[in-house]
Design an enzyme around this catalytic site. Structure first.
Site, short mmCIF file in Angstrom:
data_model
loop_
_atom_site.label_atom_id
_atom_site.label_comp_id
_atom_site.label_asym_id
_atom_site.label_seq_id
_atom_site.Cartn_x
_atom_site.Cartn_y
_atom_site.Cartn_z
N SER A 138 0.84 -1.21 0.00
CA SER A 138 0.00 0.00 0.00
C SER A 138 0.87 1.25 0.00
CB SER A 138 -0.89 -0.03 1.26
OG SER A 138 -1.63 1.16 1.41
N GLY A 139 0.25 2.35 -0.41
CA GLY A 139 0.83 3.68 -0.21
C GLY A 139 2.26 3.85 -0.70
N ASP A 159 4.60 -10.27 9.46
CA ASP A 159 4.35 -9.14 10.37
C ASP A 159 5.73 -8.68 10.83
OD1 ASP A 159 3.97 -7.58 12.69
OD2 ASP A 159 2.04 -8.55 13.08
N TYR A 188 3.24 8.26 17.64
CA TYR A 188 3.78 8.32 16.27
C TYR A 188 5.02 9.22 16.21
CZ TYR A 188 3.83 8.69 11.16
OH TYR A 188 4.20 8.64 9.82
N THR A 231 -1.99 8.82 0.99
CA THR A 231 -2.00 7.35 1.00
C THR A 231 -3.22 6.90 1.81
OG1 THR A 231 -0.83 7.14 3.10
CG2 THR A 231 0.54 7.32 1.11
N1 LIG Z 1 1.11 8.93 4.61
C1 LIG Z 1 1.80 9.89 5.23
O1 LIG Z 1 1.34 11.05 5.35
C2 LIG Z 1 3.18 9.61 5.74
C3 LIG Z 1 4.03 10.70 6.01
C4 LIG Z 1 5.31 10.45 6.50
C5 LIG Z 1 5.72 9.16 6.71
N2 LIG Z 1 4.88 8.11 6.43
C6 LIG Z 1 5.38 6.77 6.69
O2 LIG Z 1 5.45 6.06 5.47
C7 LIG Z 1 5.30 4.67 5.71
C8 LIG Z 1 4.23 4.13 4.78
O3 LIG Z 1 2.99 4.76 5.13
P1 LIG Z 1 1.76 4.86 4.12
O4 LIG Z 1 1.21 6.21 4.28
O5 LIG Z 1 2.16 4.37 2.78
O6 LIG Z 1 0.75 3.85 4.85
P2 LIG Z 1 -0.19 2.69 4.28
O7 LIG Z 1 -1.10 2.37 5.42
O8 LIG Z 1 -0.77 3.07 2.97
O9 LIG Z 1 0.84 1.48 4.06
C9 LIG Z 1 1.47 0.87 5.15
C10 LIG Z 1 1.76 -0.58 4.80
O10 LIG Z 1 2.45 -1.16 5.92
C11 LIG Z 1 1.90 -2.44 6.16
N3 LIG Z 1 2.07 -2.80 7.56
C12 LIG Z 1 1.59 -2.15 8.64
N4 LIG Z 1 1.90 -2.81 9.76
C13 LIG Z 1 2.61 -3.90 9.37
C14 LIG Z 1 3.21 -4.98 10.06
N5 LIG Z 1 3.14 -5.09 11.41
N6 LIG Z 1 3.89 -5.90 9.36
C15 LIG Z 1 3.96 -5.82 8.01
N7 LIG Z 1 3.40 -4.85 7.29
C16 LIG Z 1 2.73 -3.89 7.97
C17 LIG Z 1 0.41 -2.30 5.80
O11 LIG Z 1 -0.19 -3.57 5.56
C18 LIG Z 1 0.49 -1.41 4.58
O12 LIG Z 1 0.62 -2.17 3.39
C19 LIG Z 1 4.96 4.53 7.20
O13 LIG Z 1 6.13 4.18 7.92
C20 LIG Z 1 4.47 5.91 7.57
O14 LIG Z 1 4.65 6.18 8.94
C21 LIG Z 1 3.63 8.31 5.94
#
Ligand SMILES: NC(=O)c1ccc[n+]([C@@H]2O[C@H](COP(=O)([O-])OP(=O)(O)OC[C@H]3O[C@@H](n4cnc5c(N)ncnc54)[C@H](O)[C@@H]3O)[C@@H](O)[C@H]2O)c1
Length: 238
Positions: free
Chosen positions: A17-18, A55, A147, A180
């Site tokens: 994802s994302g 996980d 967070y 995302t």
């Molecule tokens: N979206 C934002 O605004 C943003 C900004 C800064 C940083 N981030 C960071 O970017 C990274 C990705 O975030 P995103 O926005 O794409 O989120 P998202 O929810 O779209 O994707 C996260 C992915 O991580 C997987 N995941 C979560 N917990 C897990 C686990 N225990 N084991 C295996 N897989 C696991 C989920 O299944 C998912 O596919 C994260 O670390 C997030 O903190 C996001």
């Protein structure tokens, strides 16, 4: 710019994802081979892909998944740690439980540690790790204590591993809000407000791809803060 990532073996966590998915697509577009590790099934992607379900908080599952991908590719050149959760957003500290805090730290910090630990034996000289931290490591909004603490820890983990791992560069990217499923779930339609600074997952992926490539050979132990310059402004009234 030629990134020379063709044929490189890349392991990406959170790739279903994302930002993780955008990273998988960006590395595949560069001709890399990509191992997609997630706790849920990722969408099917074109190219040389190995999927591994795990996980990231479970050391046995991480060890097995890393081994599956690394053995398939005959080693690893790049590891990208994207798996993460936001935890409580907009919740006052008094209503944030120890379990809430531990759950966020477990995925966002322990998960990155475990993937780096088990990938290390497969990473040769000139290889690279890129973690997803966040601008929340440097600037904080109320109601997101777990967070923010977790992302500060990822920046320190990055620096510690860059010193620990000779021959392996370790950096992290720190984007502000990215459009995302995670951000949509936390912020909803606020992302569509005109003037609200939102970036695309593909933009973050381009930063990750650059940092992972040999073009960033001299960049090690760094946190790339990409926030449209918001954090650069002082409180000076001008
Ligand atoms: N979206 C934002 O605004 C943003 C900004 C800064 C940083 N981030 C960071 O970017 C990274 C990705 O975030 P995103 O926005 O794409 O989120 P998202 O929810 O779209 O994707 C996260 C992915 O991580 C997987 N995941 C979560 N917990 C897990 C686990 N225990 N084991 C295996 N897989 C696991 C989920 O299944 C998912 O596919 C994260 O670390 C997030 O903190 C996001």
């Amino acid at each position: 710019m030629r990134l020379d990532l063709s044929g490189k073996a890349v392991l990406i966590t959170g790739a279903a994802s994302g930002i993780g998915l955008a990273c998988a697509q960006a590395f595949l577009a560069e001709g890399a081979r990509v191992g997609v590790l997630d706790r849920v099934r990722p969408p099917s992607l074109p190219g040389e892909v190995v999927a591994a379900r795990a996980d990231v908080t479970d050391e046995g599952q991480v060890a097995a998944a890393v081994e599956l991908v690394a053995e398939s590719f005959g080693g690893l050149d790049v590891v990208v740690g994207c798996a993460g959760v936001s935890g409580p957003v907009g919740r006052p500290l008094a209503e944030t439980s120890a379990a809430d805090f531990a759950a966020v730290m477990s995925v966002n910090v322990l998960g990155q540690f475990l993937v780096a630990k088990h990938a290390r034996p497969w990473l040769g000289d000139g290889s690279s790790i890129v973690f997803l931290a966040s601008d929340s490591a440097f600037v904080c909004a109320p109601g997101m204590v777990p967070y923010c603490a977790s992302k500060g820890a990822v920046v320190s983990l990055t620096r510690a591993l860059s010193v620990e791992f000779a021959g392996v560069r370790v950096n992290c990217v720190c984007p502000s809000v990215v459009d995302t499923p995670m951000a949509r779930g936390d912020l909803g339609d606020l992302l569509d407000e005109p003037g609200f600074p939102v970036q695309a997952a593909e933009e973050v992926a381009q930063q990750v791809v650059y940092l992972a490539s040999a073009r960033a050979r001299t960049v090690n132990g760094q946190a790339l803060l990409a926030d449209f310059g918001v954090s650069a402004r002082s409180g000076f009234p001008a």
